[in-house]
Design an enzyme around this catalytic site. Sequence first.
Site, mmCIF file in Angstrom:
data_model
loop_
_atom_site.group_PDB
_atom_site.id
_atom_site.type_symbol
_atom_site.label_atom_id
_atom_site.label_comp_id
_atom_site.label_asym_id
_atom_site.label_seq_id
_atom_site.Cartn_x
_atom_site.Cartn_y
_atom_site.Cartn_z
ATOM 1 N N ARG A 238 0.856 -1.182 0.000
ATOM 2 C CA ARG A 238 0.000 0.000 0.000
ATOM 3 C C ARG A 238 0.893 1.234 0.000
ATOM 4 O O ARG A 238 1.977 1.228 0.594
ATOM 5 C CB ARG A 238 -0.891 0.027 1.246
ATOM 6 C CG ARG A 238 -2.010 -0.998 1.217
ATOM 7 C CD ARG A 238 -3.094 -0.603 0.206
ATOM 8 N NE ARG A 238 -4.191 -1.551 0.225
ATOM 9 C CZ ARG A 238 -4.315 -2.594 -0.594
ATOM 10 N NH1 ARG A 238 -3.403 -2.837 -1.527
ATOM 11 N NH2 ARG A 238 -5.364 -3.391 -0.498
ATOM 12 N N GLU A 267 -4.955 8.050 -4.995
ATOM 13 C CA GLU A 267 -4.897 7.272 -6.217
ATOM 14 C C GLU A 267 -6.072 7.705 -7.100
ATOM 15 O O GLU A 267 -7.213 7.492 -6.686
ATOM 16 C CB GLU A 267 -5.064 5.790 -5.865
ATOM 17 C CG GLU A 267 -4.102 4.877 -6.541
ATOM 18 C CD GLU A 267 -3.942 3.570 -5.777
ATOM 19 O OE1 GLU A 267 -4.960 3.065 -5.265
ATOM 20 O OE2 GLU A 267 -2.826 3.059 -5.683
ATOM 21 N N HIS A 286 -1.941 0.835 -9.803
ATOM 22 C CA HIS A 286 -2.417 -0.222 -8.896
ATOM 23 C C HIS A 286 -2.894 -1.439 -9.710
ATOM 24 O O HIS A 286 -4.047 -1.872 -9.601
ATOM 25 C CB HIS A 286 -3.553 0.315 -8.010
ATOM 26 C CG HIS A 286 -3.729 -0.445 -6.738
ATOM 27 N ND1 HIS A 286 -4.159 0.133 -5.563
ATOM 28 C CD2 HIS A 286 -3.556 -1.759 -6.442
ATOM 29 C CE1 HIS A 286 -4.234 -0.779 -4.612
ATOM 30 N NE2 HIS A 286 -3.886 -1.941 -5.123
HETATM 31 O O1 LIG Z 1 -4.346 -4.161 -3.790
HETATM 32 C C1 LIG Z 1 -4.931 -5.153 -4.015
HETATM 33 C C2 LIG Z 1 -5.334 -6.089 -3.001
HETATM 34 O O2 LIG Z 1 -5.249 -5.800 -1.793
HETATM 35 O O3 LIG Z 1 -5.794 -7.179 -3.389
#
Ligand SMILES: O=CC(=O)O
Length: 330
Positions: A238, A267, A286
């Site tokens: 993260r 984001e 992401h």
């Molecule tokens: O970021 C993606 C997840 O936590 O699966």
Amino acid sequence: MADKPLVVASLADHELYVKIVEEHFRVVWWEDYIKGPEKYNNDIQGILVDAYGRLKRVDGSLLDHLPNLKIVSTLSVGTDHLDLELLFKRGIKVSRVPDVSSDCVADWGITLLVGMARRIVEGVDSAKNPATPFDFNIMGKKITGSTIGVVGFGRIGYKIAERAYGFSMKVLYYDVFRRSEEEEKKIGATYYSSVDEMLPHCDFVILIVPLLPTTRGMIGKKQFELMKNSAILVNVARAQVIDQDALVEALKNKTIRSAAIDVTYPEPLPDDHPLRFLDNIIITPHMGANSEESRRGVVVAGVKSCIAGVKGEPIPNEVLPPTQKPGKLH
Ligand SMILES: O=CC(=O)O
């Protein structure tokens, strides 16, 4: 169909998954829900959410309006966007999808590492973009034989290390939990109980810890100063595990060589965010878990858990309150 339970769903690119979800539930998609929540609130039995931000956080501001909610199923590995304490207190079940996307996230971590080390973005630009001079001399950093420090050695961290071992990298790792001797031996991994002690030895540092109070901001000014000036930092965890302002400074001042990150806060980044203007960073949206295969698998698993939660059956991949948790979170 009135006999199916009603769920509110906030999923990235939900058009792709509509069929899977609607096969089992009556669905109100988040965009429609927020236009008139009152007409759905009493009927909602489940929430399907993911880590991609349409519904930013599942907390009291939503939960207070859903008297018949039985389960929150997050189609993600991380649970940091859920107010777990409140959910547990209210007896609402929680599930996540811990393993379906692990390979893809590990693949992406290594892709970012190799891409940044070998300067793929500049290479592609040089060869494709007529406005950029064709350059035979874009020099990268060698990967084979270098040292990687993996911060977070859960499922994904271990898979990253396996891949790094395949590149003949020397593997160091930090985690609060140490792996068995056998697991360490398999990939020649060396354990550090302190991230600060590990950092000075690494050519590459890759972050894959869950976001917890103890990991928030764990890579800041001090840690950048501990890293080699030639180090490359990769983040597939993260964004908040890095102090982002300190990252900007470290990249500007060349405290570290470069970074490749799949996550930012917020984001997306605002148009004028300084990270957007630095040459020594790759930023991706992401997308670590985004193979068609894994995203589909995640939705199938999340829906399965949601069905079980609504029916009051044992829930696959249930997230349990800390007192009932046998091991780690990631
Ligand atoms: O970021 C993606 C997840 O936590 O699966």
